[in-house]
Write a protein that holds these residues in place. Structure first.
Motif, PDB file in Angstrom:
ATOM      1  N   THR A  67     -11.939   8.759  97.722  1.00 19.03           N
ATOM      2  CA  THR A  67     -13.292   8.271  97.992  1.00 19.03           C
ATOM      3  C   THR A  67     -14.286   8.854  96.995  1.00 19.03           C
ATOM      4  OG1 THR A  67     -12.812   8.014 100.348  1.00 19.03           O
ATOM      5  CG2 THR A  67     -15.124   8.148  99.725  1.00 19.03           C
ATOM      6  N   ARG A  68     -14.163  10.134  96.690  1.00 14.51           N
ATOM      7  CA  ARG A  68     -15.060  10.768  95.714  1.00 14.51           C
ATOM      8  C   ARG A  68     -14.923  10.107  94.338  1.00 14.51           C
ATOM      9  NH1 ARG A  68     -17.101  16.181  96.798  1.00 14.51           N
ATOM     10  NH2 ARG A  68     -16.822  16.723  94.592  1.00 14.51           N
ATOM     11  N   ILE A  69     -13.673   9.818  93.948  1.00 14.02           N
ATOM     12  CA  ILE A  69     -13.449   9.199  92.637  1.00 14.02           C
ATOM     13  C   ILE A  69     -14.077   7.811  92.589  1.00 14.02           C
ATOM     14  CG2 ILE A  69     -11.683   8.298  91.074  1.00 14.02           C
ATOM     15  CD1 ILE A  69      -9.846  10.564  92.100  1.00 14.02           C
ATOM     16  N   SER A  70     -13.825   7.000  93.608  1.00 13.57           N
ATOM     17  CA  SER A  70     -14.381   5.646  93.610  1.00 13.57           C
ATOM     18  C   SER A  70     -15.898   5.668  93.694  1.00 13.57           C
ATOM     19  CB  SER A  70     -13.803   4.834  94.781  1.00 13.57           C
ATOM     20  OG  SER A  70     -12.495   4.384  94.480  1.00 13.57           O
ATOM     21  N   PHE A  71     -16.446   6.599  94.465  1.00 10.70           N
ATOM     22  CA  PHE A  71     -17.900   6.724  94.557  1.00 10.70           C
ATOM     23  C   PHE A  71     -18.492   7.030  93.181  1.00 10.70           C
ATOM     24  CE2 PHE A  71     -21.624   9.498  94.830  1.00 10.70           C
ATOM     25  CZ  PHE A  71     -22.499   8.692  95.539  1.00 10.70           C
ATOM     26  N   MET A  72     -17.886   7.977  92.465  1.00 14.25           N
ATOM     27  CA  MET A  72     -18.432   8.350  91.164  1.00 14.25           C
ATOM     28  C   MET A  72     -18.269   7.233  90.148  1.00 14.25           C
ATOM     29  SD  MET A  72     -20.193  10.903  90.472  1.00 14.25           S
ATOM     30  CE  MET A  72     -21.078  11.530  89.048  1.00 14.25           C
ATOM     31  N   ASN A  73     -17.202   6.471  90.256  1.00 11.23           N
ATOM     32  CA  ASN A  73     -17.032   5.328  89.358  1.00 11.23           C
ATOM     33  C   ASN A  73     -18.097   4.268  89.609  1.00 11.23           C
ATOM     34  OD1 ASN A  73     -14.874   6.243  87.821  1.00 11.23           O
ATOM     35  ND2 ASN A  73     -13.343   5.485  89.272  1.00 11.23           N
ATOM     36  N   GLN A  74     -18.465   4.069  90.867  1.00  9.96           N
ATOM     37  CA  GLN A  74     -19.541   3.125  91.162  1.00  9.96           C
ATOM     38  C   GLN A  74     -20.881   3.636  90.627  1.00  9.96           C
ATOM     39  OE1 GLN A  74     -19.300   0.443  94.634  1.00  9.96           O
ATOM     40  NE2 GLN A  74     -18.447  -0.165  92.666  1.00  9.96           N
ATOM     41  N   ILE A  75     -21.128   4.931  90.764  1.00 12.08           N
ATOM     42  CA  ILE A  75     -22.350   5.520  90.206  1.00 12.08           C
ATOM     43  C   ILE A  75     -22.379   5.337  88.695  1.00 12.08           C
ATOM     44  CG2 ILE A  75     -23.553   7.697  89.781  1.00 12.08           C
ATOM     45  CD1 ILE A  75     -24.053   6.662  92.559  1.00 12.08           C
ATOM     46  N   ALA A  76     -21.225   5.538  88.040  1.00 12.29           N
ATOM     47  CA  ALA A  76     -21.152   5.376  86.586  1.00 12.29           C
ATOM     48  C   ALA A  76     -21.471   3.945  86.182  1.00 12.29           C
ATOM     49  CB  ALA A  76     -19.758   5.770  86.086  1.00 12.29           C
ATOM     50  N   ASN A  77     -20.920   2.976  86.904  1.00 10.08           N
ATOM     51  CA  ASN A  77     -21.187   1.573  86.582  1.00 10.08           C
ATOM     52  C   ASN A  77     -22.663   1.235  86.770  1.00 10.08           C
ATOM     53  OD1 ASN A  77     -18.443   1.315  86.112  1.00 10.08           O
ATOM     54  ND2 ASN A  77     -18.005   0.478  88.141  1.00 10.08           N
ATOM     55  N   LEU A  78     -23.276   1.818  87.787  1.00  5.48           N
ATOM     56  CA  LEU A  78     -24.699   1.599  88.015  1.00  5.48           C
ATOM     57  C   LEU A  78     -25.537   2.279  86.940  1.00  5.48           C
ATOM     58  CD1 LEU A  78     -26.856   0.382  89.862  1.00  5.48           C
ATOM     59  CD2 LEU A  78     -26.763   2.481  91.237  1.00  5.48           C
ATOM     60  N   CYS A  79     -25.113   3.460  86.497  1.00  5.44           N
ATOM     61  CA  CYS A  79     -25.827   4.172  85.429  1.00  5.44           C
ATOM     62  C   CYS A  79     -25.912   3.326  84.166  1.00  5.44           C
ATOM     63  CB  CYS A  79     -25.131   5.499  85.114  1.00  5.44           C
ATOM     64  SG  CYS A  79     -25.478   6.827  86.287  1.00  5.44           S
ATOM     65  N   GLU A  80     -24.816   2.646  83.830  1.00  7.37           N
ATOM     66  CA  GLU A  80     -24.821   1.806  82.626  1.00  7.37           C
ATOM     67  C   GLU A  80     -25.886   0.717  82.729  1.00  7.37           C
ATOM     68  OE1 GLU A  80     -21.056   0.205  81.576  1.00  7.37           O
ATOM     69  OE2 GLU A  80     -20.103   2.164  81.286  1.00  7.37           O
ATOM     70  N   ARG A  81     -26.017   0.161  83.916  1.00  6.22           N
ATOM     71  CA  ARG A  81     -26.971  -0.937  84.099  1.00  6.22           C
ATOM     72  C   ARG A  81     -28.416  -0.451  84.185  1.00  6.22           C
ATOM     73  NH1 ARG A  81     -22.122  -2.027  85.627  1.00  6.22           N
ATOM     74  NH2 ARG A  81     -21.292  -4.158  85.785  1.00  6.22           N
ATOM     75  N   MET A  82     -28.599   0.822  84.561  1.00  6.48           N
ATOM     76  CA  MET A  82     -29.945   1.364  84.739  1.00  6.48           C
ATOM     77  C   MET A  82     -30.364   2.275  83.583  1.00  6.48           C
ATOM     78  SD  MET A  82     -30.851  -0.014  87.561  1.00  6.48           S
ATOM     79  CE  MET A  82     -32.365   0.889  87.869  1.00  6.48           C
ATOM     80  N   ASN A  83     -29.534   2.324  82.514  1.00 12.26           N
ATOM     81  CA  ASN A  83     -29.803   3.160  81.350  1.00 12.26           C
ATOM     82  C   ASN A  83     -29.934   4.637  81.733  1.00 12.26           C
ATOM     83  OD1 ASN A  83     -30.074   3.418  78.538  1.00 12.26           O
ATOM     84  ND2 ASN A  83     -32.303   3.576  78.706  1.00 12.26           N
ATOM     85  N   ALA A  84     -29.098   5.062  82.675  1.00 13.07           N
ATOM     86  CA  ALA A  84     -28.999   6.472  83.035  1.00 13.07           C
ATOM     87  C   ALA A  84     -27.677   7.012  82.505  1.00 13.07           C
ATOM     88  CB  ALA A  84     -29.072   6.635  84.553  1.00 13.07           C
ATOM     89  N   ASP A  85     -27.477   8.320  82.611  1.00  6.91           N
ATOM     90  CA  ASP A  85     -26.284   8.949  82.062  1.00  6.91           C
ATOM     91  C   ASP A  85     -25.514   9.644  83.175  1.00  6.91           C
ATOM     92  OD1 ASP A  85     -24.428  10.721  80.709  1.00  6.91           O
ATOM     93  OD2 ASP A  85     -25.581  10.314  78.897  1.00  6.91           O
ATOM     94  N   VAL A  86     -24.300   9.187  83.442  1.00  9.14           N
ATOM     95  CA  VAL A  86     -23.536   9.712  84.552  1.00  9.14           C
ATOM     96  C   VAL A  86     -23.168  11.178  84.365  1.00  9.14           C
ATOM     97  CG1 VAL A  86     -21.233   9.092  83.692  1.00  9.14           C
ATOM     98  CG2 VAL A  86     -21.682   9.116  86.170  1.00  9.14           C
ATOM     99  N   SER A  87     -23.087  11.645  83.123  1.00 12.43           N
ATOM    100  CA  SER A  87     -22.789  13.065  82.892  1.00 12.43           C
ATOM    101  C   SER A  87     -23.909  13.942  83.430  1.00 12.43           C
ATOM    102  CB  SER A  87     -22.592  13.339  81.401  1.00 12.43           C
ATOM    103  OG  SER A  87     -21.493  12.618  80.898  1.00 12.43           O
TER     104      SER A  87
END
Length: 451
Positions: free
Chosen positions: A219-239
């Protein structure tokens, strides 16, 4: 203590070897005669750092032996670990046929008190089925021999299994009998010398603990992958986001690395099995269904980036005739395991779209050949061998060998300096400075200054 471990797969071989290393007499049993003969000669069927050395030493010193004779092994042992496979069925449920078959064999051959331990990952209620199977065989023989069934789930990470077993975060013992629990405590006492991490509970709770742990991590992995995909669309940086949330002591940093999805023998199988277990008792585990769905979609993210990039030159057949170099085949570093690996999905899609694929992995080439045959080109020696004339490099597994490569050599070998990084190994800003087009997961073009 005299121990029998039935099943010489990943869990069984590691457990048996580590028990022998702590002074026990261990017999490892398997129906595969070729595998057993190989083990007798020191041929290890899996890649796990440090395992071969321990097998050879304990075999030479007489504490560890291998056989296909289950009857003799059971008769000679007090504690009998069942460590056979529980593959998912078509409906996602765990297939217990091998576990129950072993339980019946134990019932047919036991001659005195035995402890039967479920080491395989099994659904809640399996211990009851194992107990029933053993008892039915004893009844058929007309004998009344005492035995007990224990749940002792494994928590081993592939690539670090020896350390995980010898220096465990915790050991979970599910036992309904106080005497048996004390015997299991004694067995694990050598691994508890610094800190007692042994947790005793009822059998059903122990069975549930294993599934709950893996489901939480997935669940943690999938949650972070969704956050990463959203970061790309919002011009944020998942790191940056990971550092921000990971510093919260309630969250922490573990299993928050975005990428191309999880794989392996545990997370996919256990998530499916827990969803199925919930369905069987009338509960809709909607969260885990979403975790599974997100993970399957995430395995396509890197390929979609490749398609989008090359569509600028050929919108109708963007990957036809392209050569893609792939670094990493195993589902994670330090293992040769390709079960449910993202690389399988990625490479299959590339081939479907007409690309030529060359792949490197330090350990998994043999496994990859079983899957892809001669449809792709392999290298297990140098990661640079596959780059010459390739149109792009795709990084799928975060092996250490890939973390600080010779970027000049990469640039000179590729037809164009473009890297698709599914594990966020490199600094975005630096890659731009040294002249690469660089696509990663969830990081913006400006680049977070990683520590």
């Amino acid at each position: 203590m005299k121990i029998c471990v039935i099943g010489t797969g990943y869990v069984g071989l590691v457990a048996g070897t580590c028990f022998a290393e702590s002074g026990n007499t261990v017999i490892c049993v398997d129906v595969n005669r070729e595998k057993i003969e190989g083990l007798k000669e020191g041929i290890i069927p899996i890649y796990e750092p440090g395992l071969k050395e321990l097998v050879l030493r304990n075999s030479a010193e007489g504490r560890l032996s291998f056989t296909t004779d289950l009857a003799a092994a059971v008769k000679a042992s007090l504690v009998n670990f069942i460590a056979v496979g529980t593959p998912p069925g078509e409906d996602g449920s765990a297939d217990l046929q091998h576990v129950i078959a072993v339980a019946r064999e134990i019932g047919r051959h036991m001659e005195g008190f035995k402890i039967v331990v479920d080491k395989s990952t099994v659904p809640v209620g399996t211990a009851d089925k194992v107990r029933q199977a053993v008892q039915e065989e004893l009844d058929a023989r007309g004998v009344g021999i005492e035995f007990d069934v224990v749940s002792n789930p494994e928590f081993l990470k592939e690539g670090a299994a020896i350390d995980d077993f010898m220096k465990p975060d915790r050991v979970v013992i599910g036992a309904d009998n106080v005497r048996t629990a004390e015997i299991m405590k004694e067995l694990y006492s050598p691994f508890m010398r610094k800190t007692n991490r042994l947790i005793v509970m009822d059998v059903r709770s122990a069975e549930m603990t294993k599934y709950a742990a893996n489901a939480m991590l997935a669940t943690r992995i999938s949650f972070m992958n969704q956050i990463a995909n959203l970061c790309e669309r919002m011009n944020a940086d998942v790191s940056a986001v990971r550092e921000g949330i990971g510093s919260d002591s309630r969250i922490g940093y573990d299993f928050l690395f975005p990428g191309v999805g999880y794989g392996g023998s545990c997370f996919p199988k256990d998530v499916k099995a827990l969803v199925k277990t919930a369905e069987e008792c009338g509960y809709d585990f909607a969260l885990l269904k979403a975790v599974e769905e997100v993970n399957e979609r995430q395995k396509s993210v890197l390929t979609e980036k490749l398609i989008a990039y090359f569509s600028r030159e050929n919108a109708t057949a963007p990957l036809a005739g392209r050569t893609i170099a792939v670094w990493g085949l195993s589902f994670k570093p330090r293992t040769d395991d390709m079960r449910e690996a993202p690389s399988v999905v990625i490479i299959s899609r590339l081939l479907e779209m007409g690309a030529t694929v060359r792949a490197h992995d330090p350990e998994a080439v043999r496994e990859a050949r079983k899957i892809f045959g001669d449809r792709i080109t392999y290298s297990g020696s140098s990661q640079y061998d596959i780059l010459s004339g390739a149109d792009a490099l795709a990084i799928v597994t975060e092996w250490n060998e890939y973390r600080n490569p010779d970027f000049d050599r990469i640039r000179e070998s590729l037809t164009r300096p473009v890297i698709f990084d599914g594990r966020n190994l490199y600094n975005v800003r630096r890659m731009k400075e040294i002249g690469f087009e660089y696509f990663s997961i969830g990081r913006n073009a400006a680049g977070f200054v990683e520590k």
